[in-house]
Each structure stands twice: as C-alpha cells, then as structure tokens.
Design an enzyme around this catalytic site. Structure first.
Site, PDB file in Angstrom:
ATOM      1  N   LYS A 183       6.594   6.108  -6.733  1.00  0.00           N
ATOM      2  CA  LYS A 183       7.303   4.842  -6.925  1.00  0.00           C
ATOM      3  C   LYS A 183       8.736   5.063  -7.400  1.00  0.00           C
ATOM      4  O   LYS A 183       9.646   4.310  -7.020  1.00  0.00           O
ATOM      5  CB  LYS A 183       6.531   3.950  -7.892  1.00  0.00           C
ATOM      6  CG  LYS A 183       5.192   3.465  -7.356  1.00  0.00           C
ATOM      7  CD  LYS A 183       5.365   2.673  -6.065  1.00  0.00           C
ATOM      8  CE  LYS A 183       4.059   2.063  -5.579  1.00  0.00           C
ATOM      9  NZ  LYS A 183       4.233   1.257  -4.347  1.00  0.00           N
TER      10      LYS A 183
ATOM     11  N   ASN B 162       4.857  -2.988   1.199  1.00  0.00           N
ATOM     12  CA  ASN B 162       3.967  -3.212   0.058  1.00  0.00           C
ATOM     13  C   ASN B 162       2.779  -2.262   0.028  1.00  0.00           C
ATOM     14  O   ASN B 162       2.222  -2.004  -1.041  1.00  0.00           O
ATOM     15  CB  ASN B 162       3.473  -4.660   0.086  1.00  0.00           C
ATOM     16  CG  ASN B 162       2.321  -4.893  -0.867  1.00  0.00           C
ATOM     17  OD1 ASN B 162       2.492  -4.946  -2.083  1.00  0.00           O
ATOM     18  ND2 ASN B 162       1.114  -5.013  -0.316  1.00  0.00           N
TER      19      ASN B 162
ATOM     20  N   ASP C  13      -2.497   2.752  10.645  1.00  0.00           N
ATOM     21  CA  ASP C  13      -2.601   3.774   9.615  1.00  0.00           C
ATOM     22  C   ASP C  13      -1.190   4.261   9.317  1.00  0.00           C
ATOM     23  O   ASP C  13      -0.592   4.987  10.124  1.00  0.00           O
ATOM     24  CB  ASP C  13      -3.485   4.930  10.092  1.00  0.00           C
ATOM     25  CG  ASP C  13      -3.594   6.049   9.061  1.00  0.00           C
ATOM     26  OD1 ASP C  13      -2.963   5.950   7.980  1.00  0.00           O
ATOM     27  OD2 ASP C  13      -4.297   7.035   9.339  1.00  0.00           O
TER      28      ASP C  13
ATOM     29  N   TYR D  52       1.317   8.734  -8.477  1.00  0.00           N
ATOM     30  CA  TYR D  52       1.707   7.356  -8.215  1.00  0.00           C
ATOM     31  C   TYR D  52       3.101   7.060  -8.781  1.00  0.00           C
ATOM     32  O   TYR D  52       3.973   6.532  -8.085  1.00  0.00           O
ATOM     33  CB  TYR D  52       0.680   6.399  -8.831  1.00  0.00           C
ATOM     34  CG  TYR D  52       1.026   4.944  -8.688  1.00  0.00           C
ATOM     35  CD1 TYR D  52       0.799   4.278  -7.483  1.00  0.00           C
ATOM     36  CD2 TYR D  52       1.563   4.217  -9.748  1.00  0.00           C
ATOM     37  CE1 TYR D  52       1.107   2.935  -7.350  1.00  0.00           C
ATOM     38  CE2 TYR D  52       1.874   2.880  -9.623  1.00  0.00           C
ATOM     39  CZ  TYR D  52       1.648   2.241  -8.414  1.00  0.00           C
ATOM     40  OH  TYR D  52       1.959   0.903  -8.286  1.00  0.00           O
TER      41      TYR D  52
END
Length: 257
Positions: free
Chosen positions: A165, A95, A67, A161
């Site tokens: 990023k 990733n 995790d 998100y």
C-alpha cells in the site's frame, strides 16, 4: 440515479467490486451518474447483486471477471469496459486487494509475492492500460488507487500488505507526473477501518480501539470511501493529482505518546 450528478456522462471501472468497499464505491459512482463496470474474480454473486441494484435504480452497470495477477487480463478488462460503454473509460478505481495476516519472520517469498502481485502489480497494469485509452479521448480521465492508512503506519502481521500500500501511494504520485501531460489525473484514497458484517464479532478488541481512536466515534462505511472516489473522479478535483486522501475518521490524527 441522478441524471445530472457529479459524474454524469462518465464511464467507470471499479476493480474488486464484489467486496464491501468496492461495492460501496460502485454504488456511489453510479448514484452520481456514471456507467459502471464492476470487476470481480471470485465474488461474482455479490458483484451481480450490486450491479442489479444499480440497474434497478435506473443506472447502467455490468459485471466483468478477471484475474488481475495476469497482466494481459488487466489490459483486457480495461478494453472490455470501454467496449461495453461506447468506447470510453473516464474513471478507473483500483480497489482490488488482499490482506492476509502473516508474521514477517515466517513469511515465504511466495506469500509476499501473492500480496504484491494483487495489490501493486495489478494496479500498475490496470493503470497503464487505462491511461493509454484515456490519452486518446477528449477530456482524459482519472485513476484512483485504494491504498490504506497501513501504508503509513505499520501493523503486526501485515508487512507485505503495508509495503504494497505504501508503494501504491508512490506509484500514484509518479503516475500523476508521467500521465499528467496525457490529461490523466492519478490519486489515492487511504481508508481506515471500514465496517463490515461480522467484524465486531470477529475482532471486538480492534473495533473498540478504532472507535475510541476515531475523532467522530465510529468506523468507516463503504460509502465514505465511495464519496472520496466520487470527488476525485469529478470536475471538482480537476486540479488534484498526486494526492493521498486519508479517509479514517481522524484516527491517525491522534498522538501516539
């Protein structure tokens, strides 16, 4: 598997390797000669299937669960990867990530943190652990974060998100500076839309727009991202660090006016 591929003799860890992009990255690293640890949290069957395919083709692969929202688990994952392959880790591909859809106006702090903890904080923790290990081995190593074109171009419902990023890209640039003297290179790959089973049915309008925007007329494939990761982990990229490699078929080259 190629006995003398671009990554011959390397040991790689790919987080989130139970998903389509992560699996594609793991396969390409293995095809170029790397021994690969495939990390997963819940997609165990998929990761095991990819690992079995790598082994059937003559490569080396193991599946490890963790995790990554737990800092200690990130450090244990890196350590276990090295232990499984002779005490070395030469390439880390961060990733693992999540991409929920939530309008910013109704987003809770808990929903924000869930994305940032997985997409950004785990990258920090895994990279820190890997860099410490790479510093003490001959040849150093490389770290590649999987970012996104949404780190540069916002999309509705993806504020958490996109922010995570964008931060991943800046983390890589800073880490490239600080870990460079340790012999560790750090880069990012920013994919565009990558095809997966059922995507065209679930989001037909979006798929149509992406295909029209792409300079080569198609969506990306997991292997396209894998190819970029192979390059960045290979000796061909020995003077490449702090770079964001956009892999989107030219979609973001289109003018918006």
């Amino acid at each position: 598997m190629r006995e003398r591929g671009l990554l011959h003799g390397q040991v790689a860890l790919v987080t989130g390797a139970g998903g389509g992009i992560g699996g594609g990255i793991a396969r390409r690293l293995a095809e170029e000669g790397a021994a690969v640890a495939l990390h997963c949290r819940t997609s165990v069957a998929s990761a095991q299937e990819t690992a079995a395919a790598i082994r059937d083709a003559g490569g080396r692969a193991v599946v490890l669960r963790a995790d990554l929202t737990d800092e200690d688990a990130c450090h244990r994952l890196v350590t276990e990867t090295a232990e499984r392959f002779g005490g070395r880790l030469t390439a880390l591909v961060n990733n693992a990530g999540v991409q929920p859809v939530q309008e910013l106006a109704g987003m809770t702090a808990a929903e924000w943190r869930a994305v940032v903890d997985t997409n950004l904080t785990a990258v920090f923790a895994c990279t820190q652990a890997a860099a410490r290990l790479m510093r003490d081995q001959d040849g150093g190593g490389s770290v590649t974060h999987i970012a996104s074109v949404e780190g540069r171009f916002p999309a509705p419902g993806h504020a958490h998100y996109g922010a995570s990023k964008a931060a991943v890209v800046m983390h890589a640039r800073t880490a490239a500076l600080e870990y460079g003297p340790w012999g560790v290179r750090v880069n990012t790959v920013s994919p565009g839309l990558i095809d997966r089973e059922g995507l065209a049915d679930a989001w037909p309008e979006g798929v149509r727009r992406w295909r029209e925007a792409s300079a080569v007329g198609r969506l990306g494939r997991p292997e396209d991202i894998g190819d970029a990761c192979v390059f960045l982990a290979s000796p061909l990229a020995s003077w490449v660090t702090g770079h964001d490699l956009v892999v989107d078929g030219g979609a973001t080259s289109r003018p918006t006016w």
